[in-house]
Scaffold this active site. Structure first.
Site, PDB file in Angstrom:
ATOM      1  N   SER A 102      82.471  53.922  70.953  1.00 45.42           N
ATOM      2  CA  SER A 102      83.481  55.127  70.882  1.00 45.42           C
ATOM      3  C   SER A 102      84.502  54.340  69.831  1.00 45.42           C
ATOM      4  CB  SER A 102      83.556  55.100  72.037  1.00 45.42           C
ATOM      5  OG  SER A 102      84.075  57.091  71.821  1.00 45.42           O
ATOM      6  N   ASP A 241      86.706  58.793  65.147  1.00 48.02           N
ATOM      7  CA  ASP A 241      86.194  57.960  66.193  1.00 48.02           C
ATOM      8  C   ASP A 241      85.468  57.385  66.002  1.00 48.02           C
ATOM      9  OD1 ASP A 241      85.228  59.162  67.429  1.00 48.02           O
ATOM     10  OD2 ASP A 241      85.749  58.323  69.270  1.00 48.02           O
TER      11      ASP A 241
END
Length: 446
Positions: A102, A241
């Site tokens: 992530s 992200d």
């Protein structure tokens, strides 16, 4: 039973350090493959990844694990996490895998698993896979070893899906949009989708080299986006992200718009259209009290959950909500997706901007947030929150707030961090309380 490997968002850690090793990735493939071999059909797994250097290693190891127990593998290459969830269901796969950490730096990596319905695994499924990790998993006979193939048009399938969530009566013609893809999984799909909808796209964070994911770009480092929006005269900036399940926005002045403001924007538009299910929004305990007050003024509710998008989604599914998310930018729109989708959420925000015909600075800042401060304290081991000095600092701070604000102190589910958050009317007081508790935690963790 406490899980040994799975945190709040799959398995995550420093690459080539247990548990994030090639050996573990292969074992996870074997265990998850065996667990999801249900029914008498030919079993299939879909695997996507972000742009980390270690993704090649972990992808290959997982292919070996899955095929060794008789599962066929479909490789998507670099793709957003929500794309993996979507393609898991559309390809009738038994399981989906996203290899990503992530928003973490490239040196970390992780494994996220989705069931055949496209949702993240339940606690029960994760516990069952962990049990298999500790046992000898039976291998498939030679004639039943799985095959692997790469799907070349996966990006196009996801772009088509994302565009289908944008209202048919709207276009993005004439709108200059800066999109920051964090040198991550959406570096190709996000700019393409926006361009195909008519936007004038300025793309940054679209030159991944295996080591620059989330490096001074993306939703957790928006300074470059802010500067680019102002310098280019863009109407809005969009930051994703590393795996593109998170969204942060920048208005035309360079001001940041967080997940709370974005949920307020989408909720207001959907409520006016009669589309908002459940009569409100699901958010976590981290969401600002200002959001709760703003929604209440419109006759809408805010239901809070523990931190983690999986808990938000569980509450949404259980209680019939179709909008939820986190202040950090995980926004779940369950009419469209089974997990947070930064691009799809951005398209809903852009739709509200186009309908309003006003600058982003006027449309997207829906409420004045209360002063809120979050600090992280790293620790090496032990249970610093159980120390008497830490408990005393928390109790003293709660007494000083005396119901005029909130404290939230918790252990991160993905990193060795203690997160200390305070919220209230007086910023100076909030800063003092957070520093007091952080100091106590640091001493206890020393």
């Amino acid at each position: 039973m406490a899980r040994k490997y799975f945190g709040t968002d799959g398995i995550r850690g420093l690459t080539n350090v247990a548990p994030m090793t090639a050996e573990m990735a292969m074992k996870v493939g074997m265990a998850a493959g065996k667990h999801f071999q249900r029914g008498d059909h030919r079993h299939r797994v879909v695997i996507g990844k972000d742009t980390r250097l270690s993704g090649y290693m972990l992808e290959s190891a997982m292919v070996a694990g899955f095929t060794s127990v008789g599962m066929d593998v479909v490789l998507l290459g670099p793709m957003p996490t929500p794309a993996v969830a979507m393609l898991t269901t559309s390809m009738r796969a038994d399981i989906g895998v996203m290899i990503s950490a992530s928003h973490n730096p490239y040196s970390d990596n992780g494994i996220k698993l989705f069931g055949p319905d496209g949702y993240k695994l339940s606690d029960e499924d994760e516990a069952a896979i962990e049990a298999l990790l500790a046992s000898e998993v039976a291998l498939a006979p030679a004639a039943e070893i799985g095959r692997a193939r790469r799907v070349e048009d996966a990006r196009g399938r996801y772009i088509h899906f994302a565009k289908s969530t944008f209202p048919d009566d709207l276009r993005l013609d004439g709108l200059k949009v800066v999109v920051d893809c964090a040198n991550g999984a959406a570096y190709q799909v996000a700019p393409s989708a926006l361009w195909e909808l008519g936007a004038e796209v300025v793309a940054i964070g679209v030159e991944p080299n295996g080591k620059n994911i989330n490096d001074q770009v993306g939703s957790t480092a928006p300074t470059t986006l802010q500067e680019t929006v102002v310098a280019s005269g863009a109407a809005i900036g969009i930051a994703l992200d590393g795996d593109a399940d998170r969204l942060i926005v920048v208005d035309e002045t360079g001001a940041i718009v967080d997940g709370d403001q974005l949920m307020a924007t989408i909720a207001g538009g959907w409520a006016r259209q009669g589309r908002l299910a459940g009569g409100g929004v699901v958010a976590t305990v981290m969401s600002n009290l200002g959001l709760e007050r703003h929604l209440a003024a419109q006759g809408l509710g805010l239901v809070r959950t523990a931190v983690g998008d999986r808990y938000v989604l569980e509450k949404m599914r259980a209680s019939g909500y179709n909008l939820g998310g986190e202040q950090s930018g995980h926004i779940i729109l369950s009419d469209y997706a089974t997990t947070g989708d930064g691009l799809v959420a951005a398209l809903q925000v852009l739709a509200e901007l186009q309908r309003a015909g006003a600058p982003a600075s006027e449309v997207l800042h829906r409420f004045d947030p209360l002063p809120q401060l979050l600090k992280n304290v790293r620790f090496k081991g032990g249970q610093p929150l159980e120390a008497e000095a830490v408990k005393a600092a928390i109790a003293e701070s709660e007494a000083e707030l005396d119901g005029s604000g909130r404290l939230l102190i918790r252990k991160s589910g993905t990193e060795p961090l203690i997160r200390v958050m305070a919220e209230g009317e007086d910023r100076a007081q909030i800063e003092r309380l957070v520093d007091r508790i952080c100091d106590a935690v640091q001493k206890a963790a020393a």
